[in-house]
Design a protein around this motif. Structure first.
Motif, PDB file in Angstrom:
ATOM      1  N   LEU A 550      14.120  16.806   1.714  1.00 33.74           N
ATOM      2  CA  LEU A 550      14.546  16.661   3.105  1.00 33.74           C
ATOM      3  C   LEU A 550      15.955  16.090   3.135  1.00 33.74           C
ATOM      4  O   LEU A 550      16.253  15.111   2.442  1.00 33.74           O
ATOM      5  N   SER A 553      15.844  13.078   8.598  1.00 34.22           N
ATOM      6  CA  SER A 553      14.497  12.778   9.080  1.00 34.22           C
ATOM      7  C   SER A 553      13.889  14.007   9.723  1.00 34.22           C
ATOM      8  O   SER A 553      14.550  14.723  10.475  1.00 34.22           O
ATOM      9  N   SER A 581       6.386  14.814   6.054  1.00 35.44           N
ATOM     10  CA  SER A 581       7.575  14.254   6.686  1.00 35.44           C
ATOM     11  C   SER A 581       8.232  13.226   5.787  1.00 35.44           C
ATOM     12  O   SER A 581       7.656  12.785   4.776  1.00 35.44           O
ATOM     13  N   ASP A 582       9.431  12.824   6.175  1.00 34.29           N
ATOM     14  CA  ASP A 582      10.161  11.835   5.389  1.00 34.29           C
ATOM     15  C   ASP A 582       9.437  10.494   5.342  1.00 34.29           C
ATOM     16  O   ASP A 582       9.599   9.716   4.411  1.00 34.29           O
ATOM     17  N   THR A 610      14.718  10.842   2.218  1.00 37.70           N
ATOM     18  CA  THR A 610      15.673  11.955   2.259  1.00 37.70           C
ATOM     19  C   THR A 610      16.499  11.933   0.985  1.00 37.70           C
ATOM     20  O   THR A 610      16.683  10.900   0.357  1.00 37.70           O
TER      21      THR A 610
END
Length: 797
Positions: A550, A553, A581-582, A610
């Motif tokens: 990633l 965000s 997700s982050d 990230t």
């Protein structure tokens, strides 16, 4: 071949009207015509409009996507059937999509400018298609049309001051590809246009050296440009052609076509600029009617079929619409449709710039149910061609023809297609020539047939055929390192957003795929999150795995068992999703074509953050779905709603995540991760001779997907092989051998898979190392002080 042998049943050509009865007596078994002959004078002095050509549309969107991935010679064979004069469809015009990073029918096509200040003139495949078309037919006319656009245009407003510059940059890209664009459409296809923007684009073209580029509007269902000409002379002067969609109706038999008196009398070229949307075989009879009747009924001089080629997978919308079915680049299979030969009856016998002969065009016996005919002459008034269709005739129809007005009275060549037949041998066949007597001759045409009678030569029917069909085999892997930057990976089809190759970030070498659309686009359909897909609708039990990084965000996701999507909402699709997700939040979702999203399982794992690489996998075995993050199973769920389908990758809106080492393998996967591949040697971590003996030292070996190369990362930090043995280095120091041993939970069997691709012992902190930076099969694997060398980098692919 003797042309008599290819004569369609009950077709009769005789030398002269005076000998008709005698000839009928000679040819046994042929019934007399169903009604009185229709007398037609083919008068070269007749008035008529200038023909602008018959072509097709590549775009709207993604329908041509898989063509570029075809192997040779099949790829060139398909292109020949589309563009080569005297061979197949011999298209005279080609309209292409100006990509906008948004789904515009069957997928999304990438923009040459994802964000303000960005420019890459090699993205996508439309440049390549135009180059190949021009290579085969240098006279083909090219048209550019946008369906959507990146969100930076007018900050989300298509008809804005940004549009002129955006279109000029696209024309500049065309110049880089040595392509001359003949027409540009400063409108959003079927959505919006206005006079002010059209005039502004015309002025910008003139001011920037593109005065030769003509403007066509409005690519919708109305004749509104013509309605505004009287009150707006500047608009009238800016516009060269008016393009109208489905002037004979949408998905119809194209029996009756309509126009506007204002448009007909506007002094501008009038085109039926999008038609068809029908199967590559089933559209042939409507094409035969429509190409003739758009001129007879509406005085339209250009005709463009949507779309060019059916080159998308069967789960997507309109998968068999086009002139050629070409949806299996992995097998090389393709099929030439009857639509090709219906178009060829016009394109192989005429050229743009020819003139319609109005007095020599009409409906047979004045009755549209009997069929229609149009006649065109060459600019020098020597040659002529007449295209005849008798799709709906109840019986044979005889035409008595008389040639005058300076046209050739020499031999007439006859071509015919039985469009009621599914036998390719009955399509586009050369018949016996006719020798007129005193400029007169007759032809009897049969129901369901299309004919061309012509004084021209040089026509032909392609002979190439493709191989049989085949499924994309598993495993399918791609580390993306073979592509230059800005390309689409093989078989990976953008559905929303723009997934293209870039140099990997996060400290990783090589190439990765990155979702490059940085903000929501100006859409043609409903907005959805970006995603891309590939594979087979028959895939059932498999695991899709990829490394993910990633950049900001948001989330990235893997998709599986991907099926169809709703007509105008690419986000409403049948699919399972593993979303991570982050923050470490993850979920397994099921979506459907009713735009419903069901969360089947969710939870949280260590934050992905990230700029760091992680391995993610989504596996299917019957009704069991398994979600894996960094080698550890985070959740399983039982759901049998979707049984098969493609795989895919996706991101949240505007998330420019990267993907690497895509691997789709047969089998449920569970917690099983791919092999550990040494970056320096490009060989895998291997248990020699598939031994299961404790203490067997590990080595490098050619990757072969064997069980002795499959390493499962567990939640306890172990790297397991065979399900019972663990990677072990004990309390190790530099030089300690890496071996397998029975899994005991000991500290020396715990490992960290790091974002920089190193693998470190949790106990000693030392790195897993290919001894001496060796690359050969059998190179020993040991512990060593971490150096950041590529011999200490291990990729899970």
């Amino acid at each position: 071949m003797d042309p008599q042998m290819t004569r369609p049943p009950r077709t009769l050509a005789v030398l002269a009207v005076s000998s008709l009865l005698a000839a009928l007596g000679v040819v046994a078994g042929f019934a007399a015509p169903a009604q009185a002959a229709t007398a037609i004078t083919v008068n070269g002095a007749s008035g008529g409009r200038t023909f602008d050509g018959v072509g097709a549309v590549s775009g709207g969107g993604g329908n041509s996507r898989l063509l570029i991935d075809y192997p040779e010679p099949q790829r060139s064979q398909i292109l020949d059937y589309l563009f080569r004069p005297g061979y197949g469809a011999a298209l005279q015009t080609l309209k292409v999509e100006i990509g906008g990073d948004t789904n515009s029918t069957s997928g999304a096509e990438p923009s040459h400018a994802h964000f303000r200040g960005d420019l890459d003139c090699n993205r996508g495949y439309q440049w390549w298609i135009m180059e190949e078309a021009k290579r085969r037919n240098p006279a083909i006319q090219l048209i550019g049309l946008p369906w959507g656009a990146p969100g930076w245009i007018g900050n989300g407003t298509f008809l804005s001051g940004d549009l002129s510059g955006y279109l000029l940059s696209w024309l500049g890209c065309a110049r880089q590809h040595n392509l001359t664009i003949d027409y540009l459409v400063p409108a959003q296809n079927e959505r919006q246009w206005n006079a002010g923007t059209t005039i502004a684009v015309r002025n910008a073209l003139d001011a920037n050296g593109y005065g030769n580029v003509k403007i066509e509007v409005a690519e919708d269902w109305t004749y509104s440009p013509a309605d505004q000409f009287a009150a707006n002379p500047a608009l009238r002067d800016a516009v060269d052609a008016i393009g109208v969609h489905y002037s004979c109706g949408y998905l119809t038999d194209q029996k009756t076509c309509t126009s506007s008196a204002t448009a007909i009398n506007s002094g501008k070229a009038l085109w039926s600029s999008e038609n068809g949307s029908q199967d590559y075989n089933g559209g042939a009879k409507p094409l035969a009617r429509g190409i003739n009747r758009t001129y007879l009924d509406a005085k339209m001089t250009g005709y463009q079929n949507w779309d060019l080629v059916a080159s998308t997978t069967p789960n997507n919308l309109w998968p068999t619409v086009g002139l050629v079915l070409a949806n299996q680049p992995w097998s090389g299979f393709y099929s030439v449709g009857k639509d090709v030969w219906s178009i060829a009856h016009t394109t192989q016998f005429t050229e743009p710039g020819w003139k319609y002969l109005d007095s020599s065009s009409g409906y047979i016996a004045g009755n549209r149910n009997n069929g229609s005919y149009i006649t065109m002459r060459s600019p020098d008034s020597a040659d002529y061609s007449m295209i005849i269709e008798a799709m709906d005739a109840s019986g044979a129809q005889t035409l008595d023809l008389s040639v005058t007005g300076g046209l050739s009275t020499g031999a007439v060549h006859v071509w015919a297609s039985n469009l009621n037949s599914s036998n390719p041998a009955d399509h586009f066949t050369r018949q016996a020539d006719i020798t007129p007597s005193g400029g007169r001759y007759s032809l009897t045409v049969q129901p369901g047939y299309q004919y061309t009678i012509t004084t021209t030569t040089g026509q032909g029917k392609g002979t190439a055929t493709g191989p049989g069909q085949g499924t994309l085999a598993l495993p399918h892997t791609d580390n993306f390192d073979s592509y230059p930057a800005g390309r689409e990976a093989k078989y990976l089809m953008d559905m929303q957003g723009a997934f293209e190759t870039v140099a990997c970030g996060g400290g990783r070498t090589g190439m990765c795929v990155r979702q490059a659309s940085t903000q929501a686009p100006i859409t043609w359909k409903a907005l959805s999150d970006p995603y891309a897909e590939l594979g087979s609708t028959t895939w059932t039990n498999y695991t899709v795995q990829a490394d993910v990084m990633l950049e900001r965000s948001g989330y990235a996701e893997l998709l599986g068992r991907v099926g169809g999507q709703e007509l105008m909402n690419p986000g409403a699709l049948n699919a399972y999703h593993l979303r991570v997700s982050d923050t470490g939040a993850w979920s397994v979702l099921r979506t459907n074509t009713s735009a419903q999203t069901t969360t089947l399982r969710s939870g949280s794992t260590a934050a992905l953050g990230t700029g760091r690489w992680h391995s993610v996998a989504l596996g299917f075995s019957g009704s069991t779905i398994t979600a894996t993050v960094d080698g550890a199973v985070v959740g399983t769920v039982a759901d049998s709603t979707l049984g098969s389908g493609l795989a895919g990758i996706g991101t949240s809106q505007g998330q420019t995540a990267q993907f690497d080492n895509l691997n789709i393998a047969a089998g449920a996967g569970g917690g099983t991760s791919p092999v550990l591949r040494n970056v320096n040697a490009n060989r895998c971590l291997d248990v020699p001779n598939a031994s299961q003996a404790n203490g067997t030292q590990l080595a490098l070996w050619d990757c072969n997907a064997g069980a002795n190369q499959q390493w499962t990362a567990t939640a306890a930090g172990q790297l397991q092989v065979y399900g019972t043995k663990c990677l072990d280095a004990g309390a190790g120091t530099s030089g300690t051998r890496a071996v397998i041993a029975a899994c005991t939970g000991a500290a020396g069997q715990q490992w960290r898979l790091n974002a920089d691709d190193s693998v470190t012992s949790a106990q000693s902190g030392l790195c897993l190392d290919a001894s001496g930076a060796g690359t050969a099969n059998g190179t020993a694997v040991i512990l060593w002080t971490c150096t950041n060398g590529t011999n200490q980098k291990w990729r899970r692919s």
